[in-house]
Design an enzyme around this catalytic site. Structure first.
Site, PDB file in Angstrom:
ATOM      1  CB  SER A 140      -0.920   0.031   1.116  1.00 13.35           C
ATOM      2  OG  SER A 140      -1.524   1.203   1.488  1.00 13.35           O
ATOM      3  CE1 TYR A 153      -4.607  -1.687   5.329  1.00 11.71           C
ATOM      4  CE2 TYR A 153      -3.467   0.460   4.406  1.00 11.71           C
ATOM      5  CZ  TYR A 153      -4.233  -1.127   4.072  1.00 11.71           C
ATOM      6  OH  TYR A 153      -4.432  -1.226   2.848  1.00 11.71           O
TER       7      TYR A 153
END
Length: 294
Positions: A140, A153
């Protein structure tokens, strides 16, 4: 590299019930690949499998469960005879201030995104060595850019990026190629789920362009497919992400300074934020764990 034909290749996609995983499975299938779908939603996986272009099958498994994933790898080998491609895509997310976060949800993000990716790699590496195949680890923008309110995250995606880079060096001489896929905010259930929180949505909108946009899913997945065909070491779902690699060393200091200002702005509104996993995938994960406990 030149592109490798996907005709007759066997591709395993985790987190395949929706979003990136579902559309990736569809596009790989349309190019002639046989697809093994893995996830926590058997009914949804069955529906995805039935809509695919060619041969496919689906398996219910928690990617953090080593025994379950080892069983899935053996069954996929029995079903299709080989595995050429593994896309470790399964992931969950949570948001909000670290100090107020739910410890179980925070831990679960790291378990699924990082530990689950490693469990997936461990289960399928023997088959990838046999086929001299390709493992694509979905990371990501969060692996490159730390962000307040996203501690779990960002930590998990930074960790999974490092894991994949290490693994590439370990298995390259055995013919296995390893790639890392980077996505910015892409139109998935996870991102839409995060946007349901007003503070998270507004905080994201205040990011500098182009990081403040939500990008369509289709073009991002097309880029991932092209990366798989090339067995690329780095795959960028949005083209501008490639440029972030050159400046990533400056980002922690910059974000640490700017982030303090933004958090001061939002501080009065942080009480009562949702602390669980976000989106339909997060709900599926929580429901699966609740069923296992009961």
């Amino acid at each position: 590299m030149s592109r490798v034909s996907l005709e007759g290749q066997v591709a395993v996609v985790t987190g395949a019930a929706r979003g990136v995983g579902e559309l990736l499975a569809r596009k790989l299938s349309a190019r002639g690949a046989k697809i093994a779908l893995v996830g926590l939603e058997p009914d949804a996986l069955k529906q995805v499998s039935e809509r695919l272009h060619g041969d496919s099958d689906h398996w219910y498994a928690d990617v953090t469960d080593h025994e379950a994933m080892t069983r899935v790898a053996a069954e996929v080998k029995e079903r299709f005879g080989k595995v050429d491609i593994v896309v470790a895509n399964a992931g969950v997310a949570s948001g909000g201030p670290f100090a107020d976060s739910d410890p179980r949800s925070w831990r679960r993000v790291v378990e699924v995104n990082l530990i689950g990716s490693a469990v997936t790699g461990r289960a399928f590496l023997p088959l990838l060595k046999e086929s001299r195949g390709y493992l694509l680890q979905i990371a990501s923008l969060a692996a490159v850019t730390p962000a307040p309110m996203m501690t779990a995250y960002c930590a998990s995606k930074a960790g999974v990026e490092a894991y994949a880079h290490c693994l590439r060096a370990e298995v390259g001489h055995q013919g296995v190629r390893v790639g890392v896929g980077y996505l910015s905010w892409t139109d998935t259930d996870m991102v839409r789920g995060a946007d349901q929180d007003e503070v998270m949505r507004e905080l994201r909108q205040r990011l500098p362009w182009p990081a403040n946009k939500t990008y369509p899913l289709g073009p991002a997945v097309d880029r991932i497919v092209a990366g798989i065909e090339r067995r690329s070491a780095h795959v960028y779902g949005q083209g501008w992400l490639r440029g972030m690699q050159g400046v990533r060393g400056y980002l922690p200091g910059l974000i640490g300074t700017v982030g303090q200002r933004e958090m001061r702005r939002f501080a009065p509104r942080l009480q009562g934020m949702r602390t669980g996993l976000v989106g339909a995938g997060g709900s599926a994960d929580e429901e699966s764990r609740a069923t296992q406990r009961s």
